[in-house]
Design an enzyme around this catalytic site. Structure first.
Site, PDB file in Angstrom:
ATOM      1  N   SER A 184      56.246  41.649  32.227  1.00 51.30           N
ATOM      2  CA  SER A 184      57.082  41.198  33.361  1.00 51.30           C
ATOM      3  C   SER A 184      58.440  40.764  32.846  1.00 51.30           C
ATOM      4  O   SER A 184      58.568  40.307  31.694  1.00 51.30           O
ATOM      5  CB  SER A 184      56.414  40.011  34.055  1.00 51.30           C
ATOM      6  N   TYR A 238      52.747  31.329  33.200  1.00 53.03           N
ATOM      7  CA  TYR A 238      52.761  32.770  33.505  1.00 53.03           C
ATOM      8  C   TYR A 238      53.761  33.480  32.586  1.00 53.03           C
ATOM      9  O   TYR A 238      53.441  34.513  31.974  1.00 53.03           O
ATOM     10  CB  TYR A 238      53.130  33.004  34.972  1.00 53.03           C
TER      11      TYR A 238
HETATM   12  P1  NDP Z   1      48.121  42.665  42.377  1.00 51.19           P
HETATM   13  O1  NDP Z   1      47.583  41.295  42.591  1.00 51.19           O
HETATM   14  O2  NDP Z   1      48.319  43.541  43.559  1.00 51.19           O
HETATM   15  O3  NDP Z   1      47.221  43.438  41.321  1.00 51.19           O
HETATM   16  C1  NDP Z   1      46.530  42.796  40.295  1.00 51.19           C
HETATM   17  C2  NDP Z   1      45.305  43.620  39.976  1.00 51.19           C
HETATM   18  O4  NDP Z   1      44.614  43.024  38.886  1.00 51.19           O
HETATM   19  C3  NDP Z   1      44.327  43.725  41.129  1.00 51.19           C
HETATM   20  O5  NDP Z   1      43.922  45.067  41.254  1.00 51.19           O
HETATM   21  C4  NDP Z   1      43.143  42.871  40.688  1.00 51.19           C
HETATM   22  O6  NDP Z   1      41.954  43.422  41.243  1.00 51.19           O
HETATM   23  C5  NDP Z   1      43.227  43.018  39.176  1.00 51.19           C
HETATM   24  N1  NDP Z   1      42.612  41.915  38.455  1.00 51.19           N
HETATM   25  C6  NDP Z   1      42.917  40.596  38.522  1.00 51.19           C
HETATM   26  N2  NDP Z   1      42.080  39.888  37.754  1.00 51.19           N
HETATM   27  C7  NDP Z   1      41.242  40.782  37.176  1.00 51.19           C
HETATM   28  C8  NDP Z   1      40.135  40.665  36.290  1.00 51.19           C
HETATM   29  N3  NDP Z   1      39.718  39.469  35.840  1.00 51.19           N
HETATM   30  N4  NDP Z   1      39.489  41.783  35.912  1.00 51.19           N
HETATM   31  C9  NDP Z   1      39.880  42.999  36.369  1.00 51.19           C
HETATM   32  N5  NDP Z   1      40.923  43.165  37.210  1.00 51.19           N
HETATM   33  C10 NDP Z   1      41.579  42.070  37.602  1.00 51.19           C
HETATM   34  O7  NDP Z   1      49.484  42.435  41.599  1.00 51.19           O
HETATM   35  P2  NDP Z   1      50.488  43.448  40.823  1.00 51.19           P
HETATM   36  O8  NDP Z   1      50.161  44.839  41.091  1.00 51.19           O
HETATM   37  O9  NDP Z   1      51.841  42.946  41.077  1.00 51.19           O
HETATM   38  O10 NDP Z   1      50.138  43.071  39.320  1.00 51.19           O
HETATM   39  C11 NDP Z   1      49.934  44.050  38.325  1.00 51.19           C
HETATM   40  C12 NDP Z   1      50.596  43.574  37.048  1.00 51.19           C
HETATM   41  O11 NDP Z   1      52.008  43.604  37.236  1.00 51.19           O
HETATM   42  C13 NDP Z   1      50.253  42.132  36.660  1.00 51.19           C
HETATM   43  O12 NDP Z   1      49.974  42.070  35.280  1.00 51.19           O
HETATM   44  C14 NDP Z   1      51.536  41.377  36.982  1.00 51.19           C
HETATM   45  O13 NDP Z   1      51.673  40.247  36.148  1.00 51.19           O
HETATM   46  C15 NDP Z   1      52.571  42.421  36.719  1.00 51.19           C
HETATM   47  N6  NDP Z   1      53.873  42.197  37.349  1.00 51.19           N
HETATM   48  C16 NDP Z   1      53.980  42.112  38.706  1.00 51.19           C
HETATM   49  C17 NDP Z   1      55.205  41.855  39.282  1.00 51.19           C
HETATM   50  C18 NDP Z   1      55.376  41.682  40.772  1.00 51.19           C
HETATM   51  O14 NDP Z   1      56.464  41.224  41.208  1.00 51.19           O
HETATM   52  N7  NDP Z   1      54.389  42.027  41.590  1.00 51.19           N
HETATM   53  C19 NDP Z   1      56.431  41.730  38.467  1.00 51.19           C
HETATM   54  C20 NDP Z   1      56.194  41.860  37.067  1.00 51.19           C
HETATM   55  C21 NDP Z   1      54.961  42.093  36.542  1.00 51.19           C
HETATM   56  P3  NDP Z   1      40.624  42.536  41.506  1.00 51.19           P
HETATM   57  O15 NDP Z   1      41.075  41.257  42.145  1.00 51.19           O
HETATM   58  O16 NDP Z   1      39.797  43.406  42.402  1.00 51.19           O
HETATM   59  O17 NDP Z   1      40.003  42.337  40.154  1.00 51.19           O
END
Ligand code: NDP
Length: 252
Positions: free
Chosen positions: A145, A158
């Site tokens: 990020s 974070y």
């Molecule tokens: P979402 O919350 O939409 O996606 C996160 C995903 O991670 C979900 O599919 C969730 O599915 C999965 N997840 C969370 N915990 C677990 C776990 N313990 N085991 C397996 N899967 C897990 O957010 P984003 O798409 O935004 O996030 C994706 C990545 O992008 C993250 O690492 C975030 O830090 C990064 N990011 C996002 C930004 C933004 O502005 N959105 C900016 C910069 C980076 P489930 O709950 O079903 O497990």
């Protein structure tokens, strides 16, 4: 834009239940790759796999549990054989003032965003090394990020997890690069996903600070980030796009 050279690839995407991971799975499947979908919400993964067709494999897995990740690796191997593209998009963002002492949130973020990636590497890294040794293209992608560099009140932990992930990617390159495995670290800015929905502090969440940022900046779509994954993975195998920062144009 299609990345047709991906049609020989076998990918695993964590965080595929929503947001950037889901968009990446869609992107890679559209380009003809076989894609294993990992996240905890099995219903979401099943629905996505049904939509994407036989090249998608839903595998419920929790990246905070090594046994769960190892079991996922076994399922993927049984269905698809070894993988050559691993995308780590699973992550959580739980901001709060450090004075609140939220050890529950700190632990969850570290365990998901940092150790979770390591568990996935532990399970699937040998596939990448073997693929590269056999002359194939092999990619490890980490979704860090811009928060690794830009600091906000409430986001110290974070940001620390994301700085650790960016540094981890750099270190891994020294071990994987010489063996032909590319490591691509992507640092997105504000992206329209479910990430903020777990924030339990109203002042910081979608109805507070985060919502105001969305209004002021206008976020990326998850597909914008997924497109970078497809682009990076489809370069010739001697070309490593190692560090990609992608922000909404209006994000300073
Ligand atoms: P979402 O919350 O939409 O996606 C996160 C995903 O991670 C979900 O599919 C969730 O599915 C999965 N997840 C969370 N915990 C677990 C776990 N313990 N085991 C397996 N899967 C897990 O957010 P984003 O798409 O935004 O996030 C994706 C990545 O992008 C993250 O690492 C975030 O830090 C990064 N990011 C996002 C930004 C933004 O502005 N959105 C900016 C910069 C980076 P489930 O709950 O079903 O497990």
């Amino acid at each position: 834009m299609r990345y047709d050279t991906l049609n020989t690839r076998t990918a695993v995407v964590t965080g595929a239940a929503s947001g950037i991971g889901e968009a990446t799975a869609r992107r890679l499947a559209a380009d003809g790759a076989r894609v294993a979908l990992l996240a905890r919400r099995a219903d979401r993964l099943a629905a996505l796999a049904a939509e994407l067709g036989p090249n998608a494999l839903p595998v419920a897995a929790d990246v905070t549990d090594q046994d769960s990740v190892d079991a996922a690796r076994e399922r993927v191997a049984a269905a698809f054989g070894p993988v050559d593209l691993v995308v780590n998009a699973a992550g959580v963002m739980l901001p709060n003032p450090v004075d609140d002492g939220r050890i529950d949130e700190w632990t969850r973020m570290l365990d998901t965003n940092v150790t979770g990636v390591l568990r996935v590497i532990r399970a699937f890294g040998p596939d990448l090394v073997a693929a590269a040794a056999a002359g194939a293209t092999a990619d490890l992608v980490t979704v860090s990020s811009i928060g690794a560099h830009v600091v906000f009140p409430g986001y110290a932990v974070y940001g620390a997890t994301k700085a650790a992930l960016t540094q981890l990617a750099a270190g891994l390159r020294t071990e994987y690069g010489p063996r032909g495995v590319r490591v691509t670290n992507i640092e997105p800015g504000l992206t329209d996903t479910e990430l903020g929905s777990h924030i339990d502090n109203p002042a910081l969440g979608p109805d507070g600070q985060l919502g105001a940022m969305f209004d002021a900046i206008g976020p990326l779509a998850p597909a914008d980030v997924a497109d970078l994954v497809g682009y990076a993975a489809s370069r010739p195998r001697h070309v490593n796009l190692r560090h990609l920062v992608v922000l909404p144009t209006r994000q300073a």
